[in-house]
Scaffold this motif. Structure first.
Motif, short mmCIF file in Angstrom:
data_model
loop_
_atom_site.label_atom_id
_atom_site.label_comp_id
_atom_site.label_asym_id
_atom_site.label_seq_id
_atom_site.Cartn_x
_atom_site.Cartn_y
_atom_site.Cartn_z
N MET A 1 24.81 42.42 21.21
CA MET A 1 23.73 41.92 22.04
C MET A 1 22.51 41.60 21.18
O MET A 1 22.21 42.30 20.22
N THR A 2 21.82 40.54 21.52
CA THR A 2 20.60 40.17 20.83
C THR A 2 19.42 40.91 21.44
O THR A 2 19.54 41.51 22.53
N LEU A 3 18.28 40.85 20.78
CA LEU A 3 17.08 41.50 21.30
C LEU A 3 16.74 40.95 22.68
O LEU A 3 16.45 41.72 23.61
N ASP A 4 16.78 39.64 22.84
CA ASP A 4 16.45 39.01 24.13
C ASP A 4 17.42 39.45 25.22
O ASP A 4 17.01 39.70 26.37
N GLU A 5 18.70 39.54 24.86
CA GLU A 5 19.71 39.97 25.84
C GLU A 5 19.48 41.41 26.28
O GLU A 5 19.60 41.74 27.46
N VAL A 6 19.14 42.27 25.32
CA VAL A 6 18.88 43.67 25.66
C VAL A 6 17.65 43.80 26.54
O VAL A 6 17.65 44.53 27.54
N MET A 7 16.59 43.08 26.21
CA MET A 7 15.37 43.15 27.00
C MET A 7 15.62 42.64 28.42
O MET A 7 15.09 43.21 29.40
N ALA A 8 16.42 41.61 28.55
CA ALA A 8 16.75 41.08 29.87
C ALA A 8 17.56 42.10 30.66
O ALA A 8 17.35 42.28 31.88
N SER A 9 18.48 42.78 29.99
CA SER A 9 19.28 43.80 30.64
C SER A 9 18.41 44.97 31.09
O SER A 9 18.57 45.49 32.19
N LYS A 45 27.52 49.30 25.40
CA LYS A 45 27.83 47.93 24.98
C LYS A 45 27.47 47.69 23.51
O LYS A 45 28.01 46.80 22.87
N ILE A 46 26.54 48.49 23.02
CA ILE A 46 26.04 48.30 21.66
C ILE A 46 26.61 49.33 20.69
O ILE A 46 26.90 49.02 19.54
N ILE A 47 26.75 50.55 21.16
CA ILE A 47 27.17 51.71 20.37
C ILE A 47 26.09 52.02 19.31
O ILE A 47 25.18 52.78 19.59
N VAL A 48 26.21 51.48 18.12
CA VAL A 48 25.20 51.70 17.08
C VAL A 48 24.84 50.36 16.45
O VAL A 48 25.72 49.58 16.08
N ASN A 49 23.55 50.09 16.39
CA ASN A 49 23.06 48.87 15.73
C ASN A 49 21.64 49.18 15.26
O ASN A 49 20.69 49.05 16.01
N HIS A 50 21.55 49.60 14.00
CA HIS A 50 20.27 50.09 13.51
C HIS A 50 19.21 49.00 13.43
O HIS A 50 18.04 49.23 13.77
N ALA A 51 19.60 47.82 13.01
CA ALA A 51 18.63 46.72 12.90
C ALA A 51 18.07 46.37 14.28
O ALA A 51 16.86 46.18 14.45
N LEU A 52 18.96 46.30 15.26
CA LEU A 52 18.52 46.02 16.63
C LEU A 52 17.64 47.15 17.16
O LEU A 52 16.65 46.91 17.85
N ALA A 53 17.99 48.37 16.81
CA ALA A 53 17.20 49.53 17.23
C ALA A 53 15.76 49.41 16.75
O ALA A 53 14.81 49.66 17.51
N MET A 54 15.57 49.03 15.51
CA MET A 54 14.22 48.91 14.97
C MET A 54 13.46 47.77 15.64
O MET A 54 12.24 47.85 15.83
N GLN A 55 14.15 46.71 16.01
CA GLN A 55 13.51 45.62 16.75
C GLN A 55 13.05 46.10 18.12
O GLN A 55 11.94 45.78 18.57
N LEU A 56 13.91 46.85 18.79
CA LEU A 56 13.57 47.38 20.11
C LEU A 56 12.38 48.33 20.02
O LEU A 56 11.50 48.32 20.88
N TRP A 57 12.37 49.14 18.98
CA TRP A 57 11.27 50.10 18.85
C TRP A 57 9.93 49.39 18.71
O TRP A 57 8.94 49.78 19.33
N ALA A 69 16.19 54.62 19.96
CA ALA A 69 16.60 55.89 19.36
C ALA A 69 18.06 56.21 19.69
O ALA A 69 18.75 56.84 18.89
N MET A 70 18.53 55.76 20.84
CA MET A 70 19.91 56.02 21.26
C MET A 70 20.91 55.25 20.40
O MET A 70 21.99 55.76 20.09
N ILE A 71 20.54 54.02 20.01
CA ILE A 71 21.50 53.19 19.27
C ILE A 71 21.22 53.17 17.76
O ILE A 71 21.96 52.56 17.00
N ALA A 72 20.15 53.83 17.33
CA ALA A 72 19.84 53.88 15.91
C ALA A 72 20.90 54.69 15.17
O ALA A 72 21.51 55.60 15.73
N ASP A 73 21.10 54.37 13.91
CA ASP A 73 22.09 55.07 13.08
C ASP A 73 21.38 56.24 12.38
O ASP A 73 20.55 56.04 11.50
N ALA A 74 21.74 57.46 12.77
CA ALA A 74 21.10 58.64 12.20
C ALA A 74 21.38 58.78 10.71
O ALA A 74 20.63 59.42 9.99
#
Length: 235
Positions: A1-9, A45-57, A69-74
């Motif tokens: 999912m892209t940032l725009d798709e996640v925000m829309a969801s 739907k995403i599981i782990v996507n650290h780059a996307l996580a930082m965009q969302l943050w 924080a949920m999808i970030a890679d610890a």
């Protein structure tokens, strides 16, 4: 999912009832009011996507920040990123339930916990105590520095009535966690709880209450859960 798709969801899952509840707890605009159950649906739907996580943050949207924080890679998150997230987590929902679990599962958990509990910012300090709670919950007793944990419990007991709100709440919670997850510290936590008594915290316009340590630990013991460890910190 892209940032725009996640925000829309996220927007599609938001509702005014949840939004009003979260506002009472400290959330502020912008956010949609998404329940954790719905955040988990998006997470799957995403599981782990650290780059996307930082965009969302960096969006500044509370729902997106929690999901981040949920999808970030610890295992990939840097110490600098965690420090920045702790500073930007402006209310306890983000600092204690999003950033702290991520930090706890990272290689920097204990180090950051010990640094954060010394900080002046309430949310950062509280997040440090939450990391410590996850620390005792996740690691087997033989991997813990039990002398350190005992000393931190004693510190929390000394300080818990000196702090207001989230620091006091999380210090109280840390003593409970230590007694719950470390069999050898159960009695110590019980005695501390009796001496501490009830901890007063301003919970705002909510029905939330501060757990009374002895009562809480007795319930854990009655369920036979003392010493039973957790598998993960993040929800």
């Amino acid at each position: 999912m892209t940032l725009d798709e996640v925000m829309a969801s996220l927007k599609s899952h938001g509702n005014e009832s949840t939004k009003n509840i979260l506002k009472k707890h400290g959330a502020r605009e912008p956010f949609f009011g998404v329940q954790v159950a719905d955040l988990k649906k998006i997470q799957k739907k995403i599981i782990v996507n650290h780059a996307l996580a930082m965009q969302l943050w960096t969006s500044g949207n509370s729902d997106a920040m929690y999901l981040a924080a949920m999808i970030a890679d610890a295992n990939s998150v840097s110490e600098a990123e965690l420090n920045q997230m702790a500073k930007e987590a402006y209310w306890y929902y983000l600092s204690e339930y999003a950033v702290a679990p991520l930090a706890a599962e990272s290689p920097f958990g204990l180090k950051l916990a010990l640094e954060w509990i010394e900080q002046a910012e309430e949310n950062v300090q509280a997040a440090g105590w939450v990391i410590l709670s996850h620390h005792v919950a996740l690691l087997p007793d033989e991997a813990l520095d039990l002398e350190l944990i005992q000393s931190l419990m004693e510190r929390a007991a000394r300080e818990v009535h000196l702090f207001q709100n989230r620091v006091a709440y999380t210090q109280n919670g840390f003593i409970i966690a230590a007694g719950t997850y470390c069999k050898s510290l159960f009695e110590s936590a019980m005695e501390m709880g009796k001496k501490i008594g009830k901890v007063k915290v301003d919970m705002g316009e909510t029905a939330c209450k501060v757990p009374f340590i002895p009562d809480y630990l007795q319930k854990i013991k009655a369920r036979g859960k003392v010493g039973v460890k957790s598998k993960k910190a993040k929800c």
